[in-house]
Design a protein around this motif. Sequence first.
Motif, PDB file in Angstrom:
ATOM      1  N   LEU A   1      19.613 -70.808   9.833  1.00  0.00           N
ATOM      2  CA  LEU A   1      18.295 -70.192   9.857  1.00  0.00           C
ATOM      3  C   LEU A   1      17.755 -70.123   8.438  1.00  0.00           C
ATOM      4  CD1 LEU A   1      18.890 -67.173  12.284  1.00  0.00           C
ATOM      5  CD2 LEU A   1      17.770 -69.342  12.813  1.00  0.00           C
ATOM      6  N   LYS A   2      16.479 -70.410   8.274  1.00  0.00           N
ATOM      7  CA  LYS A   2      15.803 -70.242   6.985  1.00  0.00           C
ATOM      8  C   LYS A   2      14.701 -69.211   7.173  1.00  0.00           C
ATOM      9  CE  LYS A   2      15.003 -73.334   3.773  1.00  0.00           C
ATOM     10  NZ  LYS A   2      15.329 -72.580   2.546  1.00  0.00           N
ATOM     11  N   HIS A   3      14.899 -68.030   6.580  1.00  0.00           N
ATOM     12  CA  HIS A   3      13.928 -66.946   6.692  1.00  0.00           C
ATOM     13  C   HIS A   3      12.917 -67.025   5.568  1.00  0.00           C
ATOM     14  CE1 HIS A   3      16.248 -65.023   9.835  1.00  0.00           C
ATOM     15  NE2 HIS A   3      17.309 -64.919   9.071  1.00  0.00           N
ATOM     16  N   MET A   4      11.635 -66.934   5.937  1.00  0.00           N
ATOM     17  CA  MET A   4      10.563 -66.818   4.962  1.00  0.00           C
ATOM     18  C   MET A   4       9.769 -65.553   5.287  1.00  0.00           C
ATOM     19  SD  MET A   4       9.528 -70.794   4.347  1.00  0.00           S
ATOM     20  CE  MET A   4       8.928 -70.437   2.679  1.00  0.00           C
ATOM     21  N   ALA A   5       8.718 -65.289   4.526  1.00  0.00           N
ATOM     22  CA  ALA A   5       8.014 -64.022   4.692  1.00  0.00           C
ATOM     23  C   ALA A   5       7.329 -63.918   6.050  1.00  0.00           C
ATOM     24  CB  ALA A   5       6.992 -63.840   3.567  1.00  0.00           C
ATOM     25  N   HIS A   6       6.757 -65.020   6.523  1.00  0.00           N
ATOM     26  CA  HIS A   6       5.991 -64.992   7.764  1.00  0.00           C
ATOM     27  C   HIS A   6       6.670 -65.742   8.897  1.00  0.00           C
ATOM     28  CE1 HIS A   6       2.308 -63.434   5.749  1.00  0.00           C
ATOM     29  NE2 HIS A   6       2.797 -64.094   4.724  1.00  0.00           N
ATOM     30  N   LEU A   7       7.640 -66.569   8.555  1.00  0.00           N
ATOM     31  CA  LEU A   7       8.238 -67.482   9.518  1.00  0.00           C
ATOM     32  C   LEU A   7       9.744 -67.548   9.343  1.00  0.00           C
ATOM     33  CD1 LEU A   7       5.886 -70.513   8.713  1.00  0.00           C
ATOM     34  CD2 LEU A   7       5.578 -68.959  10.640  1.00  0.00           C
ATOM     35  N   THR A   8      10.428 -67.940  10.408  1.00  0.00           N
ATOM     36  CA  THR A   8      11.826 -68.340  10.311  1.00  0.00           C
ATOM     37  C   THR A   8      11.942 -69.749  10.896  1.00  0.00           C
ATOM     38  OG1 THR A   8      12.757 -66.110  10.389  1.00  0.00           O
ATOM     39  CG2 THR A   8      14.172 -67.897  11.132  1.00  0.00           C
ATOM     40  N   HIS A   9      12.602 -70.635  10.148  1.00  0.00           N
ATOM     41  CA  HIS A   9      12.798 -72.008  10.589  1.00  0.00           C
ATOM     42  C   HIS A   9      14.267 -72.241  10.923  1.00  0.00           C
ATOM     43  CE1 HIS A   9       8.785 -73.167   9.341  1.00  0.00           C
ATOM     44  NE2 HIS A   9       9.004 -72.720   8.114  1.00  0.00           N
ATOM     45  N   THR A  10      14.528 -73.316  11.663  1.00  0.00           N
ATOM     46  CA  THR A  10      15.894 -73.789  11.855  1.00  0.00           C
ATOM     47  C   THR A  10      16.073 -75.074  11.055  1.00  0.00           C
ATOM     48  OG1 THR A  10      15.100 -74.794  13.927  1.00  0.00           O
ATOM     49  CG2 THR A  10      16.334 -72.736  14.086  1.00  0.00           C
ATOM     50  N   GLU A  11      17.285 -75.297  10.550  1.00  0.00           N
ATOM     51  CA  GLU A  11      17.508 -76.422   9.651  1.00  0.00           C
ATOM     52  C   GLU A  11      18.940 -76.939   9.755  1.00  0.00           C
ATOM     53  OE1 GLU A  11      17.158 -75.260   5.541  1.00  0.00           O
ATOM     54  OE2 GLU A  11      18.536 -73.585   5.758  1.00  0.00           O
ATOM     55  N   TYR A  12      19.117 -78.186   9.332  1.00  0.00           N
ATOM     56  CA  TYR A  12      20.420 -78.796   9.123  1.00  0.00           C
ATOM     57  C   TYR A  12      20.503 -79.285   7.678  1.00  0.00           C
ATOM     58  CZ  TYR A  12      21.745 -79.152  14.101  1.00  0.00           C
ATOM     59  OH  TYR A  12      22.116 -78.881  15.401  1.00  0.00           O
ATOM     60  N   LEU A  13      21.709 -79.532   7.219  1.00  0.00           N
ATOM     61  CA  LEU A  13      21.949 -80.233   5.963  1.00  0.00           C
ATOM     62  C   LEU A  13      22.658 -81.540   6.282  1.00  0.00           C
ATOM     63  CD1 LEU A  13      23.252 -77.375   3.603  1.00  0.00           C
ATOM     64  CD2 LEU A  13      20.978 -78.424   3.598  1.00  0.00           C
ATOM     65  N   LEU A  14      22.290 -82.602   5.573  1.00  0.00           N
ATOM     66  CA  LEU A  14      22.950 -83.892   5.697  1.00  0.00           C
ATOM     67  C   LEU A  14      23.497 -84.276   4.341  1.00  0.00           C
ATOM     68  CD1 LEU A  14      20.216 -85.843   7.727  1.00  0.00           C
ATOM     69  CD2 LEU A  14      22.045 -84.379   8.582  1.00  0.00           C
ATOM     70  N   ALA A  15      24.697 -84.815   4.305  1.00  0.00           N
ATOM     71  CA  ALA A  15      25.323 -85.176   3.028  1.00  0.00           C
ATOM     72  C   ALA A  15      26.057 -86.497   3.164  1.00  0.00           C
ATOM     73  CB  ALA A  15      26.293 -84.077   2.584  1.00  0.00           C
ATOM     74  N   GLY A  16      26.035 -87.278   2.076  1.00  0.00           N
ATOM     75  CA  GLY A  16      26.764 -88.539   2.041  1.00  0.00           C
ATOM     76  C   GLY A  16      26.816 -89.074   0.625  1.00  0.00           C
ATOM     77  N   ARG A  17      27.787 -89.912   0.344  1.00  0.00           N
ATOM     78  CA  ARG A  17      27.945 -90.493  -0.986  1.00  0.00           C
ATOM     79  C   ARG A  17      27.100 -91.757  -1.109  1.00  0.00           C
ATOM     80  NH1 ARG A  17      29.796 -87.273  -4.949  1.00  0.00           N
ATOM     81  NH2 ARG A  17      31.145 -85.717  -3.982  1.00  0.00           N
ATOM     82  N   GLY A  18      26.431 -91.890  -2.260  1.00  0.00           N
ATOM     83  CA  GLY A  18      25.588 -93.058  -2.470  1.00  0.00           C
ATOM     84  C   GLY A  18      25.588 -93.479  -3.927  1.00  0.00           C
ATOM     85  N   SER A  19      25.144 -94.715  -4.177  1.00  0.00           N
ATOM     86  CA  SER A  19      25.129 -95.239  -5.537  1.00  0.00           C
ATOM     87  C   SER A  19      23.806 -95.907  -5.895  1.00  0.00           C
ATOM     88  CB  SER A  19      26.273 -96.250  -5.724  1.00  0.00           C
ATOM     89  OG  SER A  19      26.167 -97.306  -4.770  1.00  0.00           O
ATOM     90  N   LEU A  20      22.778 -95.748  -5.063  1.00  0.00           N
ATOM     91  CA  LEU A  20      21.485 -96.354  -5.353  1.00  0.00           C
ATOM     92  C   LEU A  20      20.813 -95.663  -6.530  1.00  0.00           C
ATOM     93  CD1 LEU A  20      19.885 -96.785  -1.794  1.00  0.00           C
ATOM     94  CD2 LEU A  20      21.023 -98.530  -3.170  1.00  0.00           C
ATOM     95  N   ASP A  21      19.965 -96.414  -7.233  1.00  0.00           N
ATOM     96  CA  ASP A  21      19.075 -95.809  -8.215  1.00  0.00           C
ATOM     97  C   ASP A  21      18.229 -94.758  -7.496  1.00  0.00           C
ATOM     98  OD1 ASP A  21      16.319 -95.634  -9.617  1.00  0.00           O
ATOM     99  OD2 ASP A  21      17.535 -96.701 -11.110  1.00  0.00           O
ATOM    100  N   VAL A  22      18.008 -93.611  -8.139  1.00  0.00           N
ATOM    101  CA  VAL A  22      17.316 -92.513  -7.460  1.00  0.00           C
ATOM    102  C   VAL A  22      15.894 -92.905  -7.063  1.00  0.00           C
ATOM    103  CG1 VAL A  22      18.730 -90.679  -8.430  1.00  0.00           C
ATOM    104  CG2 VAL A  22      16.691 -91.454  -9.670  1.00  0.00           C
ATOM    105  N   ARG A  23      15.274 -93.826  -7.771  1.00  0.00           N
ATOM    106  CA  ARG A  23      13.940 -94.283  -7.376  1.00  0.00           C
ATOM    107  C   ARG A  23      13.998 -95.094  -6.090  1.00  0.00           C
ATOM    108  NH1 ARG A  23      13.311 -95.674 -13.658  1.00  0.00           N
ATOM    109  NH2 ARG A  23      15.472 -96.212 -13.137  1.00  0.00           N
TER     110      ARG A  23
END
Length: 595
Positions: A239-261
């Motif tokens: 859950l992500k609580h804000m002042a007026h709203l609460t959202h639902t969220e996920y996190l995604l993670a993985g290893r990478g080597s690309l240029d950030v651009r």
Amino acid sequence: MEPFALLHRDGAPHVELLRGSLETVPTLADIPLPPGRGPQTLALIPYRQITERGFACVDDGTPLECLRVSSVTSVPLAEIIAGLPGELSVSEGAFDIDDETYAGIVGDVLREEIGHGEGANFVIHRVYEATVAGDPVDAARAAFRRLLTGEQGAYWTFLVHTGTRTLVGATPERHVSVDAGLVMMNPISGTYRHSDPRGLAEFLADRKEIEELHMVLDEELKMMATVAEHGGQVVGPYLKHMAHLTHTEYLLAGRGSLDVRDVLRETMFAPTVTGSPIENACRVIARHERRGRGYYAGVLALLGHDDEGRQTLDAPILIRTASISPAGELRVPVGATLVRHSTPADEVAETHAKAAGVLAALHGRAPSSFEPPVADEAALAALAARNEGLARFWLDERTPGNPSLGRTAVIVDGEDTFTAMLTHQLRALGLSVSVVPWSAPAVPPADLLILGPGPGDPASDSPKMVRLRGLAAAALEDGRPILGVCLGHQILASVLGLPLRRRDSPYQGLARDIDLFGATRRVGFYSSFTALASEDADGFEIAADPDGTVHALRGAGFAGVQFHPESVLSRDGLVVLGDLLPALLERVISPSVSG
């Protein structure tokens, strides 16, 4: 006034003050990233850069501006707040598209786009417009102060002044970050308004809200499958609580080597502000919005290097953001995610709620006391239940795929990057995989041809559908092993003589149990069309519902599945592929596929 930026990251006891010189560049590849530790460039990336991926866009000419950072100063949060002005005068404004007209657009998208197979979800925006009195930068500084004291849970609260434009906002959502080779994305969807009479547990159990989050999760997994070497691993939901709203969220993670651009380019832009599949979502946005988006739905990207010289990136999405012109013109764009269960009235209300935090700061209303809804036992159980039935392939840590079978597959992409996720699953099953667009002049030789998913009416005479039908017909005639997925399955079914029809209700982002050749499998659908079982079908098996809607078919050297085995919604997707592949691969022949 010289360019500067003020950045506050969630939970930090300080604000970063960045100063430097401004540079405008044409493409993401041109964003400067000189050597040196720490932040080097703050890039203000407009929505129109989506054209770098070849996607449709109403090009409003908004520039890609870069603050080349010459100094970074960390200032305690309390000191910043004390030094910012408190006075801000903003006229009462209005949305550029009134509620009735916006509700009509929502209805059109639901009926004409989602109902006709153009995608699973789309984000259509509107803009609150007003004017500020006095110096625009001072107005932005006052708004920044109010956001710091009145908003909660923002990923970044920021003020950016380039000399010609000023943006101030409190965005809840990280789009993509790279730190020590770890790529992370943060899909957020589902909006609980704190004024909603429903309890939090009821909101969390709402089917529309669950499907909305799962659809953007799938879409960002497609992106992670491209920028992370072994795809993304899903963590959450939270859950992500804000002042007026609460959202639902996920996190995604993985290893990478690309240029950030390159990471920025391959992830333009978040499905939470565009839709899915993203290429067609951009077409739908251009059709229905008919105006540019400026920086709305783009990103604010901070690029640099860590102490070991590795590239770093932190890029929140530009939402919940006000832009102020030198003439004092104020714009606050907001959008709603439209899915098959959406109603025009609810989506109108959602745009008002999303604008509320920024508008409260701009109009100087007293900050609401932050009372997040209580996540009681029922709410926590409803949140945890969102992962029931999802594919463990994407939730569990896994070892990289190993092409141990010595067999190859080529996927023809029908304009849906689900193909990137499918690639990782096929590699996990031992295949070496390549992907080509449907428009490629020739399809390279491979042991297995896969016609992939994509939007559109499979019975149309569009160049894409004609091309895919030609590939399917040639493969069947020559005895080349072929697998169809979603759109590819519909094409294969039609070439085999099965009739097609549009579903009465779209199957967009729907997971369900089906009988698949005698075994119960839970799989995820993204489709508005289906093949129908026929008594004339000869030489192949069909798995179908009692009403004749076909879920899968298989015969000598060919198979098709209407669902997406690669989707996070398909708990049994990997098992299904593992069951289908041996019979296809045992019929491998040598000639190449050229279509």
